[in-house]
Scaffold this motif. Structure first.
Motif, PDB file in Angstrom:
ATOM      1  N   TRP A  65       0.826  -1.217   0.000  1.00 53.76           N
ATOM      2  CA  TRP A  65       0.000   0.000   0.000  1.00 53.76           C
ATOM      3  C   TRP A  65       0.855   1.260   0.000  1.00 53.76           C
ATOM      4  O   TRP A  65       0.329   2.355  -0.252  1.00 53.76           O
ATOM      5  N   VAL A  66       2.144   1.163   0.269  1.00 55.15           N
ATOM      6  CA  VAL A  66       3.015   2.321   0.097  1.00 55.15           C
ATOM      7  C   VAL A  66       3.323   2.497  -1.393  1.00 55.15           C
ATOM      8  O   VAL A  66       3.372   3.619  -1.900  1.00 55.15           O
ATOM      9  N   PRO A  69      -0.823   3.177  -3.273  1.00 58.55           N
ATOM     10  CA  PRO A  69      -1.704   3.693  -2.218  1.00 58.55           C
ATOM     11  C   PRO A  69      -3.180   3.620  -2.564  1.00 58.55           C
ATOM     12  O   PRO A  69      -4.026   3.766  -1.683  1.00 58.55           O
TER      13      PRO A  69
ATOM     14  N   ALA B 115       7.096  11.156   5.836  1.00 57.96           N
ATOM     15  CA  ALA B 115       6.710  10.510   4.578  1.00 57.96           C
ATOM     16  C   ALA B 115       7.028  11.412   3.391  1.00 57.96           C
ATOM     17  O   ALA B 115       7.474  10.942   2.337  1.00 57.96           O
ATOM     18  N   VAL B 124      -0.065   8.228   0.903  1.00 53.37           N
ATOM     19  CA  VAL B 124       0.771   7.622   1.940  1.00 53.37           C
ATOM     20  C   VAL B 124       1.240   8.680   2.939  1.00 53.37           C
ATOM     21  O   VAL B 124       1.396   8.392   4.123  1.00 53.37           O
TER      22      VAL B 124
END
Lengths: 212, 212, 212
Positions: A65-66, A69, B115, B124
């Motif tokens: 999911w990074v 996303p 991030a 993200v």
């Protein structure tokens, strides 16, 4: 790609699976009267949590999911979309049991594939599959303050172990990994559906002496 | 440094925030009649747990408390210091709600900054902010064997999402990231305080059919 | 090797410890009426979970059970082997308290050794020891839906902190790390056994005002 591109079928099934897992998580959230944000988050955690922990344990970065996303939105919004249609889902519960079973075997095979691609030992390949297949539901149950169903329900983790073993065994007869993935999913799905149909259970260990 | 040095203000607020989170964790420990060691540990976990999980997920090593182990002492001792003064804290509960709100927005912005500094996708960035802001409290509630408050309380996670979005949007009008951090914290704090004051809630999803 | 080979004694004690932890986990699983798969998994998680989280936090890869997957089988099968003999274990409960105490100090020292080998700050060395020694039991209690015993029981975490401090202090008088490991384990074990024998407790913090 979150998994080695053996097959578009698996990719499509993966999307079906994370949506189905997020929707069943939404029902669990509703039983605990969570608010909409809680529904969104529990959907993400249940659908993506197993793969996340697997990747952390195997040092396999970036997390799915990074890198993609959109998975966060797909799962969170699927959970939210469950709210207006929940009243009808009772009538669709057999379909959801089926989709959940698909999720279990697809997640398991994806976990096995990733561990295989990292050339890890066979036991770890199976363990990675079981982690991927089962941990999302464990996290959901912990967050809902319940003893995880996994540890008490019909053949859930067993199906995951079985699927992982099939994934390992089939290539021994000279079949490609792509095919063995499909065979493992088909047989695992069959076992899960039979277990649901005939209410098969793993024996339970009941210990009552020496309560703490 | 545990976060990009955009501002000494954020650094100071971070210290205020981890102390405040550790102290509220101590009260939760006291409700469960934990011993002093449990109070110390729950303080550390609540104050530092969100950032720890974020860094593990983003592969951002070393963890803040591994690089600056004094954070373990600061948070643990803050929790212990709460024990003798707990009887007076009831009268200070509005101040603690305020400090907790500051913690929420500061943690969120720090998560977003980290991030961002890793050039991760925008979704993200927000997710990292929400993880940092909210997860410590989730871990506290799990360890106290409760359904996490986050999933049921007034605008807590919502404020975190909102703060993260402001952090992303403000730079679009040509403002520096340092300024946008401050703007995001100010607006997020305002939303949280209004939510507390007027008891704003996110709608709840209640599902009672098909109990497992 | 999962830990620097200071001593075969530690390696043997480690095996004794993971088996003992897995067996006590099996009893906890039995109290919750888990099925055999649940017993297997809870054994693995309890015995290996502390080291796993430590390694994730310290970015110390590969994890022990990824490098030595036999640990998964040893712990899981130990848990399963507990099922037929559980009825006799009540009479052996003193032996298991003793083995559990050995596990606590061995895990703690191994955690300290790994953090030392990574040249981490002294506070982190102790924290790594405490994580390794105590977290498995915390995960077990969370999965059994209980407030972790660690936060409420006699000197459990305290013994781990004490063992870690001894591990750090002894080398200051010119003793090798191998010897200091043994001294730390011996003194930690002694403290634990005395705490059990005389029912020593850390004071409890009870807070009843301002229930949420």
């Amino acid at each position: 790609m979150i998994f080695p591109p053996t097959s578009d079928i698996i990719h499509i099934l993966y999307f079906v699976a994370i949506v189905a897992e997020a929707m069943t998580a939404a029902l669990a959230a509703g039983r605990r009267e969570m608010d909409w944000i809680g529904v969104f988050l529990l959907g993400c955690i249940t659908a993506l949590g197993g793969g996340t922990v697997r990747d952390v344990f195997l040092n396999h970065y970036p997390l799915s999911w990074v890198e993609n996303p959109s998975y966060l939105l797909v799962t969170g919004l699927s959970a939210l979309a469950t709210i207006p249609i929940a009243r009808y889902m009772y009538h669709l519960r057999k379909m959801f049991l089926f989709l959940d079973a698909i999720g279990l075997v697809v997640f398991t095979v994806i976990g096995c594939q990733i561990a295989s691609s990292l050339n890890l030992p066979l036991i770890v390949v199976v363990a990675a599959g079981v982690l991927t297949g089962c941990l999302g539901g464990v996290l959901r149950d912990i967050l809902c303050n319940e003893v995880p169903l996994l540890f008490r329900s019909e053949l859930y983790a067993t199906v995951s172990v079985f699927t992982g073993l099939i994934y390992l065994i089939v290539p021994l007869v000279g079949v490609s990994h792509a095919i063995s993935s499909l065979v493992a999913m088909a047989l695992g799905l069959m076992l899960r559906l039979l277990a649901i149909r005939f209410n098969w259970c793993v024996p339970t260990f009941v210990y009552t002496k020496d309560p703490r």
